[in-house]
Write a protein that holds these residues in place. Structure first.
Motif, mmCIF file in Angstrom:
data_model
loop_
_atom_site.group_PDB
_atom_site.id
_atom_site.type_symbol
_atom_site.label_atom_id
_atom_site.label_comp_id
_atom_site.label_asym_id
_atom_site.label_seq_id
_atom_site.Cartn_x
_atom_site.Cartn_y
_atom_site.Cartn_z
ATOM 1 N N ARG A 282 0.815 -1.222 0.000
ATOM 2 C CA ARG A 282 0.000 0.000 0.000
ATOM 3 C C ARG A 282 0.849 1.273 0.000
ATOM 4 N NH1 ARG A 282 -1.934 -1.146 5.972
ATOM 5 N NH2 ARG A 282 -0.516 0.211 7.100
ATOM 6 N N ASP A 283 2.169 1.141 0.152
ATOM 7 C CA ASP A 283 3.079 2.285 0.068
ATOM 8 C C ASP A 283 3.405 2.668 -1.373
ATOM 9 O OD1 ASP A 283 3.437 2.526 2.889
ATOM 10 O OD2 ASP A 283 4.950 0.932 2.828
ATOM 11 N N ILE A 284 3.057 1.822 -2.325
ATOM 12 C CA ILE A 284 3.452 2.039 -3.721
ATOM 13 C C ILE A 284 3.079 3.433 -4.234
ATOM 14 C CG2 ILE A 284 3.082 1.272 -6.116
ATOM 15 C CD1 ILE A 284 4.988 -0.574 -4.663
ATOM 16 N N PRO A 285 1.857 3.929 -4.031
ATOM 17 C CA PRO A 285 1.563 5.271 -4.556
ATOM 18 C C PRO A 285 2.496 6.359 -4.002
ATOM 19 C CG PRO A 285 -0.475 4.138 -4.006
ATOM 20 C CD PRO A 285 0.650 3.289 -3.474
ATOM 21 N N ARG A 286 2.793 6.302 -2.721
ATOM 22 C CA ARG A 286 3.686 7.307 -2.133
ATOM 23 C C ARG A 286 5.137 7.080 -2.587
ATOM 24 N NH1 ARG A 286 3.733 12.483 0.003
ATOM 25 N NH2 ARG A 286 5.432 12.625 1.494
ATOM 26 N N LEU A 287 5.544 5.814 -2.745
ATOM 27 C CA LEU A 287 6.883 5.527 -3.252
ATOM 28 C C LEU A 287 7.019 6.014 -4.694
ATOM 29 C CD1 LEU A 287 7.424 1.983 -1.720
ATOM 30 C CD2 LEU A 287 8.719 4.061 -1.167
ATOM 31 N N ARG A 288 5.948 5.928 -5.441
ATOM 32 C CA ARG A 288 5.925 6.433 -6.816
ATOM 33 C C ARG A 288 6.138 7.960 -6.811
ATOM 34 N NH1 ARG A 288 4.120 3.679 -11.172
ATOM 35 N NH2 ARG A 288 3.094 2.037 -9.989
ATOM 36 N N LEU A 289 5.477 8.650 -5.881
ATOM 37 C CA LEU A 289 5.668 10.104 -5.745
ATOM 38 C C LEU A 289 7.105 10.436 -5.331
ATOM 39 C CD1 LEU A 289 2.376 11.167 -3.908
ATOM 40 C CD2 LEU A 289 3.030 11.687 -6.274
ATOM 41 N N LEU A 290 7.643 9.647 -4.418
ATOM 42 C CA LEU A 290 9.025 9.833 -3.976
ATOM 43 C C LEU A 290 9.979 9.694 -5.160
ATOM 44 C CD1 LEU A 290 11.268 10.054 -1.780
ATOM 45 C CD2 LEU A 290 11.029 7.579 -1.478
ATOM 46 N N TYR A 291 9.773 8.658 -5.960
ATOM 47 C CA TYR A 291 10.623 8.442 -7.131
ATOM 48 C C TYR A 291 10.555 9.655 -8.067
ATOM 49 C CZ TYR A 291 12.598 6.436 -11.346
ATOM 50 O OH TYR A 291 13.371 6.217 -12.458
ATOM 51 N N ALA A 292 9.349 10.116 -8.349
ATOM 52 C CA ALA A 292 9.184 11.282 -9.221
ATOM 53 C C ALA A 292 9.868 12.511 -8.618
ATOM 54 C CB ALA A 292 7.697 11.542 -9.467
ATOM 55 N N ASP A 293 9.772 12.674 -7.301
ATOM 56 C CA ASP A 293 10.397 13.799 -6.625
ATOM 57 C C ASP A 293 11.916 13.763 -6.782
ATOM 58 O OD1 ASP A 293 10.008 16.134 -4.728
ATOM 59 O OD2 ASP A 293 11.392 14.889 -3.552
ATOM 60 N N THR A 294 12.504 12.568 -6.735
ATOM 61 C CA THR A 294 13.959 12.461 -6.867
ATOM 62 C C THR A 294 14.426 12.791 -8.282
ATOM 63 O OG1 THR A 294 13.973 10.098 -7.395
ATOM 64 C CG2 THR A 294 14.108 10.712 -5.054
ATOM 65 N N ARG A 295 13.519 12.739 -9.239
ATOM 66 C CA ARG A 295 13.880 13.016 -10.632
ATOM 67 C C ARG A 295 13.288 14.331 -11.140
ATOM 68 N NH1 ARG A 295 14.258 7.785 -14.292
ATOM 69 N NH2 ARG A 295 15.338 9.359 -15.520
ATOM 70 N N ALA A 296 12.693 15.114 -10.250
ATOM 71 C CA ALA A 296 12.002 16.345 -10.653
ATOM 72 C C ALA A 296 12.928 17.332 -11.361
ATOM 73 C CB ALA A 296 11.349 16.997 -9.432
ATOM 74 N N GLU A 297 14.097 17.550 -10.817
ATOM 75 C CA GLU A 297 15.033 18.509 -11.412
ATOM 76 C C GLU A 297 15.427 18.069 -12.823
ATOM 77 O OE1 GLU A 297 19.457 20.166 -10.367
ATOM 78 O OE2 GLU A 297 18.107 19.802 -8.696
ATOM 79 N N GLU A 298 15.725 16.807 -12.961
ATOM 80 C CA GLU A 298 16.087 16.241 -14.259
ATOM 81 C C GLU A 298 14.936 16.394 -15.267
ATOM 82 O OE1 GLU A 298 16.716 11.677 -15.926
ATOM 83 O OE2 GLU A 298 16.600 12.035 -13.775
ATOM 84 N N MET A 299 13.711 16.162 -14.818
ATOM 85 C CA MET A 299 12.558 16.198 -15.719
ATOM 86 C C MET A 299 12.199 17.615 -16.160
ATOM 87 S SD MET A 299 12.067 13.074 -16.309
ATOM 88 C CE MET A 299 10.606 13.170 -17.314
#
Length: 184
Positions: free
Chosen positions: A36-53
Motif C-alpha cells: 500500500r506504500d506504492i503510490p507514495r513511493l511512486r511520488l518519492l521516485y518522481a520527486d527524486t527526478r524532478a530537477e532532471e525532468m
C-alpha cells in the motif's frame, strides 16, 4: 498511473527494525515497506527526478507516464534481484518521507537505494542511516557497497565523508565500497 501488476514486497512485518536515535529524536521512524506504500513511493521516485525532468520538453502527462514506467521497472528489478533485502520506508507523522533499501549479504552489505522527499534532504537522515548500517556491518566484519549516479555530487560527497571509495563504475554511475576497520 500504469496498470502494471507489480510484485509484492516481502512479508517482513513480523520483524522489527531498529531506528537510529538521530531519526527518533527528529520524529522519524523506520518500518518495512508494504504494497500500500506504492503510490507514495511512486511520488518519492518522481520527486527524486524532478530537477532532471524540468529539462525534458515533454507534456506533463508524458513525463508522468515515463516516471511511472521507470518506477515500475526499478521496483521489479529490486524485488527480483534483491529478494532478501530489507525494503524500509522512513516515516514522519505516519507519512512516508523516504526509503532505504539494504541488502545485508556476505561479504558486503549493499545499499540498494536511499532517497528522501526534497524537503527532507540535507537534514542528516541519510547519514544517520548509513552510519548505523556501517556499525552493523562492522560488527559482522563486513564491508558495504553502493552505486551513485555521477551527477549526484551531494550524495557522492556524503559517501566519501563516510569512508566510501570509488572502485569503478559505468558512464552513469560510480561503484563505491567501504571496508570495515578491524581495529575500531
Amino acid at each position: 498511473m500504469m496498470a502494471t501488476h507489480l510484485p509484492a514486497f516481502p512479508d517482513r512485518l513480523h520483524n522489527t527494525i531498529a531506528t537510529p536515535a538521530f531519526l527518533l529524536e527528529r520524529g522519524f521512524s523506520l518500518r518495512h515497506a508494504r504494497d500500500r506504500d506504492i503510490p507514495r513511493l511512486r511520488l518519492l521516485y518522481a520527486d527524486t527526478r524532478a530537477e532532471e525532468m524540468l529539462l525534458v520538453p515533454w507534456p506533463q502527462a508524458a513525463k508522468q507516464q515515463f516516471l511511472d514506467q521507470q518506477f515500475d521497472l526499478q521496483h521489479q528489478h529490486y524485488l527480483k534481484h534483491y529478494a532478501d533485502a530489507d525494503f524500509q520506508v522512513i516515516e514522519r507523522n505516519n507519512v512516508l518521507q523516504g526509503r532505504y533499501y539494504l541488502s545485508r549479504t556476505e561479504p558486503e552489505h549493499l545499499i540498494i537505494d536511499i532517497c528522501m522527499m526534497g524537503e527532507q534532504r540535507g537534514l542528516g537522515i541519510g547519514r544517520a542511516l548509513i552510519e548505523h548500517s556501517q556499525r552493523e556491518a562492522q560488527a559482522l566484519q563486513r564491508g558495504m557497497q553502493l552505486h551513485v549516479i555521477k551527477y549526484n555530487t551531494r550524495a557522492l560527497a556524503l559517501y566519501e565523508k563516510l569512508g566510501f571509495k570509488i572502485k569503478g563504475g559505468t558512464d552513469m554511475h560510480h561503484y563505491m565500497s567501504w571496508r570495515f576497520n578491524a581495529d575500531a
